[in-house]
Design a protein around this motif. Structure first.
Motif, PDB file in Angstrom:
ATOM      1  N   GLU A 128      23.791  41.408  49.482  1.00  0.00           N
ATOM      2  CA  GLU A 128      24.277  42.888  49.164  1.00  0.00           C
ATOM      3  C   GLU A 128      25.064  42.753  47.919  1.00  0.00           C
ATOM      4  OE1 GLU A 128      23.948  46.056  50.725  1.00  0.00           O
ATOM      5  OE2 GLU A 128      22.403  45.099  51.958  1.00  0.00           O
ATOM      6  N   ILE A 129      25.457  41.721  47.470  1.00  0.00           N
ATOM      7  CA  ILE A 129      26.552  41.646  46.405  1.00  0.00           C
ATOM      8  C   ILE A 129      25.975  42.279  45.288  1.00  0.00           C
ATOM      9  CG2 ILE A 129      26.285  39.412  45.461  1.00  0.00           C
ATOM     10  CD1 ILE A 129      29.162  39.151  45.689  1.00  0.00           C
ATOM     11  N   GLY A 130      24.769  41.986  44.848  1.00  0.00           N
ATOM     12  CA  GLY A 130      24.033  42.690  43.633  1.00  0.00           C
ATOM     13  C   GLY A 130      24.242  44.292  43.469  1.00  0.00           C
ATOM     14  N   HIS A 131      23.860  44.625  44.789  1.00  0.00           N
ATOM     15  CA  HIS A 131      24.035  46.174  44.836  1.00  0.00           C
ATOM     16  C   HIS A 131      25.457  46.769  44.688  1.00  0.00           C
ATOM     17  CE1 HIS A 131      23.436  50.355  46.226  1.00  0.00           C
ATOM     18  NE2 HIS A 131      24.206  50.152  47.126  1.00  0.00           N
TER      19      HIS A 131
ATOM     20  N   GLY B  59      22.074  34.776  52.509  1.00  0.00           N
ATOM     21  CA  GLY B  59      23.118  35.413  53.424  1.00  0.00           C
ATOM     22  C   GLY B  59      23.327  36.918  53.097  1.00  0.00           C
ATOM     23  N   ALA B  60      23.910  37.513  54.337  1.00  0.00           N
ATOM     24  CA  ALA B  60      23.968  38.991  54.340  1.00  0.00           C
ATOM     25  C   ALA B  60      24.803  39.329  53.106  1.00  0.00           C
ATOM     26  CB  ALA B  60      24.341  39.590  55.600  1.00  0.00           C
ATOM     27  N   ILE B  61      25.953  38.859  52.768  1.00  0.00           N
ATOM     28  CA  ILE B  61      26.950  39.024  51.602  1.00  0.00           C
ATOM     29  C   ILE B  61      25.895  38.904  50.459  1.00  0.00           C
ATOM     30  CG2 ILE B  61      28.979  38.485  50.441  1.00  0.00           C
ATOM     31  CD1 ILE B  61      30.219  37.746  53.262  1.00  0.00           C
TER      32      ILE B  61
ATOM     33  N   LEU C 282      36.003  35.764  36.994  1.00  0.00           N
ATOM     34  CA  LEU C 282      36.214  36.048  38.479  1.00  0.00           C
ATOM     35  C   LEU C 282      35.175  35.066  39.185  1.00  0.00           C
ATOM     36  CD1 LEU C 282      37.837  36.891  40.887  1.00  0.00           C
ATOM     37  CD2 LEU C 282      36.238  39.007  40.717  1.00  0.00           C
ATOM     38  N   LEU C 283      35.645  34.085  40.097  1.00  0.00           N
ATOM     39  CA  LEU C 283      34.709  33.427  40.951  1.00  0.00           C
ATOM     40  C   LEU C 283      34.558  34.047  42.075  1.00  0.00           C
ATOM     41  CD1 LEU C 283      33.298  30.634  41.383  1.00  0.00           C
ATOM     42  CD2 LEU C 283      35.110  29.682  42.258  1.00  0.00           C
ATOM     43  N   VAL C 284      33.419  34.485  42.770  1.00  0.00           N
ATOM     44  CA  VAL C 284      33.090  35.124  43.979  1.00  0.00           C
ATOM     45  C   VAL C 284      32.353  34.108  44.872  1.00  0.00           C
ATOM     46  CG1 VAL C 284      32.250  37.048  44.965  1.00  0.00           C
ATOM     47  CG2 VAL C 284      33.154  37.160  42.692  1.00  0.00           C
ATOM     48  N   VAL C 285      32.938  33.682  45.897  1.00  0.00           N
ATOM     49  CA  VAL C 285      32.379  32.550  46.613  1.00  0.00           C
ATOM     50  C   VAL C 285      31.882  33.565  47.938  1.00  0.00           C
ATOM     51  CG1 VAL C 285      32.524  30.826  48.539  1.00  0.00           C
ATOM     52  CG2 VAL C 285      33.848  30.960  46.078  1.00  0.00           C
ATOM     53  N   THR C 286      30.338  33.364  48.069  1.00  0.00           N
ATOM     54  CA  THR C 286      29.788  34.053  48.999  1.00  0.00           C
ATOM     55  C   THR C 286      29.095  33.484  50.043  1.00  0.00           C
ATOM     56  OG1 THR C 286      27.570  34.106  47.987  1.00  0.00           O
ATOM     57  CG2 THR C 286      28.735  36.005  47.079  1.00  0.00           C
TER      58      THR C 286
ATOM     59  N   ALA D 248      33.932  42.540  53.252  1.00  0.00           N
ATOM     60  CA  ALA D 248      33.726  41.607  52.014  1.00  0.00           C
ATOM     61  C   ALA D 248      33.379  42.729  50.787  1.00  0.00           C
ATOM     62  CB  ALA D 248      32.491  41.032  52.303  1.00  0.00           C
ATOM     63  N   HIS D 249      33.091  43.958  51.016  1.00  0.00           N
ATOM     64  CA  HIS D 249      32.768  45.053  49.937  1.00  0.00           C
ATOM     65  C   HIS D 249      33.972  45.496  49.455  1.00  0.00           C
ATOM     66  CE1 HIS D 249      30.733  48.738  48.618  1.00  0.00           C
ATOM     67  NE2 HIS D 249      31.174  47.962  47.589  1.00  0.00           N
ATOM     68  N   VAL D 250      35.099  45.610  50.375  1.00  0.00           N
ATOM     69  CA  VAL D 250      36.318  46.021  50.102  1.00  0.00           C
ATOM     70  C   VAL D 250      37.161  45.009  49.316  1.00  0.00           C
ATOM     71  CG1 VAL D 250      38.502  46.907  50.932  1.00  0.00           C
ATOM     72  CG2 VAL D 250      36.553  47.941  52.011  1.00  0.00           C
ATOM     73  N   ARG D 251      37.158  43.839  49.881  1.00  0.00           N
ATOM     74  CA  ARG D 251      37.664  42.581  49.325  1.00  0.00           C
ATOM     75  C   ARG D 251      37.418  42.370  47.758  1.00  0.00           C
ATOM     76  NH1 ARG D 251      40.785  38.513  51.881  1.00  0.00           N
ATOM     77  NH2 ARG D 251      39.766  37.125  50.379  1.00  0.00           N
ATOM     78  N   LEU D 252      35.994  42.613  47.531  1.00  0.00           N
ATOM     79  CA  LEU D 252      35.423  42.512  46.245  1.00  0.00           C
ATOM     80  C   LEU D 252      35.837  43.246  45.261  1.00  0.00           C
ATOM     81  CD1 LEU D 252      33.129  41.139  44.318  1.00  0.00           C
ATOM     82  CD2 LEU D 252      31.375  42.525  45.190  1.00  0.00           C
ATOM     83  N   ASN D 253      35.968  44.840  45.707  1.00  0.00           N
ATOM     84  CA  ASN D 253      36.351  45.696  44.735  1.00  0.00           C
ATOM     85  C   ASN D 253      37.891  45.376  44.584  1.00  0.00           C
ATOM     86  OD1 ASN D 253      34.163  47.089  44.310  1.00  0.00           O
ATOM     87  ND2 ASN D 253      34.519  48.469  45.987  1.00  0.00           N
ATOM     88  N   GLN D 254      38.545  45.115  45.681  1.00  0.00           N
ATOM     89  CA  GLN D 254      40.231  44.602  45.408  1.00  0.00           C
ATOM     90  C   GLN D 254      40.162  43.421  43.929  1.00  0.00           C
ATOM     91  OE1 GLN D 254      41.402  43.965  49.347  1.00  0.00           O
ATOM     92  NE2 GLN D 254      42.059  46.037  49.690  1.00  0.00           N
ATOM     93  N   ALA D 255      39.441  42.435  44.614  1.00  0.00           N
ATOM     94  CA  ALA D 255      39.677  41.230  43.571  1.00  0.00           C
ATOM     95  C   ALA D 255      39.098  41.782  42.020  1.00  0.00           C
ATOM     96  CB  ALA D 255      38.460  40.206  43.979  1.00  0.00           C
ATOM     97  N   ILE D 256      38.275  42.704  41.869  1.00  0.00           N
ATOM     98  CA  ILE D 256      37.840  43.030  40.590  1.00  0.00           C
ATOM     99  C   ILE D 256      38.721  43.793  39.983  1.00  0.00           C
ATOM    100  CG2 ILE D 256      36.280  44.242  39.174  1.00  0.00           C
ATOM    101  CD1 ILE D 256      33.808  43.481  41.187  1.00  0.00           C
ATOM    102  N   ALA D 257      39.361  44.706  40.825  1.00  0.00           N
ATOM    103  CA  ALA D 257      40.544  45.539  40.246  1.00  0.00           C
ATOM    104  C   ALA D 257      41.823  44.653  39.857  1.00  0.00           C
ATOM    105  CB  ALA D 257      40.795  46.581  41.397  1.00  0.00           C
ATOM    106  N   SER D 258      42.147  43.725  40.545  1.00  0.00           N
ATOM    107  CA  SER D 258      43.201  42.730  40.612  1.00  0.00           C
ATOM    108  C   SER D 258      42.729  42.026  39.200  1.00  0.00           C
ATOM    109  CB  SER D 258      43.401  41.879  41.632  1.00  0.00           C
ATOM    110  OG  SER D 258      44.357  41.036  41.282  1.00  0.00           O
ATOM    111  N   ALA D 259      41.618  41.402  39.080  1.00  0.00           N
ATOM    112  CA  ALA D 259      41.222  40.520  37.955  1.00  0.00           C
ATOM    113  C   ALA D 259      41.316  41.474  36.660  1.00  0.00           C
ATOM    114  CB  ALA D 259      39.903  39.898  37.983  1.00  0.00           C
TER     115      ALA D 259
END
Length: 179
Positions: A141-144, A136-138, A117-121, A98-109
């Motif tokens: 962690e998403i704030g950090h 939830g676990a994700i 960017l809508l992030v569904v956790t 999830a962390h890797v996908r988040l960074n990829q999505a932000i870079a793509s956006a």
């Protein structure tokens, strides 16, 4: 309790210690640099003068996400009329994936000049074993992840999504415009 003043030896030790400390998060509060003074060598303590360090440049101010945006954005977010340019669904993934996908999505956006960017956790569990609502676990962690992301300075705001876009189970990342 009365305050005790440090002896010259204790003051020298304290100064040497404080010079060796480095902040965990360098973009946090900036403390002014202390003037470097040699520590006196005394036969009693055997202290040696600390090495002079070259002064480090002042850290660059890092832009952080705003808690409140301008009135137009606030009305669109509250009313649910905001339209995400991109979205990513992270729930069901492991934390590392999830962390890797988040960074990829932000870079793509950012590459596509997207503004929202809508992030569904995923929503927090309703029936926690201990009776309290847990995140939830994700979601926990998403704030950090956002704070330590290489794109943190490009994020204008992080907001809970409107119910039509997932409510508590999703976030809007409002991205800054290119300069």
């Amino acid at each position: 309790m009365a305050r005790r003043h440090l002896s010259p030896d204790e003051a020298a030790l304290w100064t040497a210690l404080t010079r060796s400390v480095r902040p965990i998060r360098p973009h946090g509060r900036v403390m002014p640099a202390l003037p470097t003074q040699p520590v006196a060598v005394t036969p009693k303590t055997g202290l040696t003068p600390p090495l002079r360090q070259t002064p480090t440049p002042a850290p660059v101010a890092v832009r952080t996400p705003a808690a409140v945006l301008d009135t137009g954005w606030e009305k669109r977010i509250r009313g649910g009329t905001i339209s995400p340019d991109m979205s990513i669904d992270l729930h069901g993934h492991s934390l590392s994936a999830a962390h890797v996908r988040l960074n990829q999505a932000i870079a793509s956006a950012l590459a596509r000049d997207a503004r929202v960017l809508l992030v569904v956790t995923g929503k927090p569990p309703k029936n926690a074993a201990d009776g309290a609502s847990r995140r939830g676990a994700i979601r926990g962690e998403i704030g950090h992840w956002i704070e330590t992301s290489p794109y943190a300075d490009r994020i204008a705001s992080v907001r809970v999504a409107h119910p039509r876009h997932g409510g508590d189970g999703a976030l809007y990342l409002v991205l800054r415009r290119k300069k």
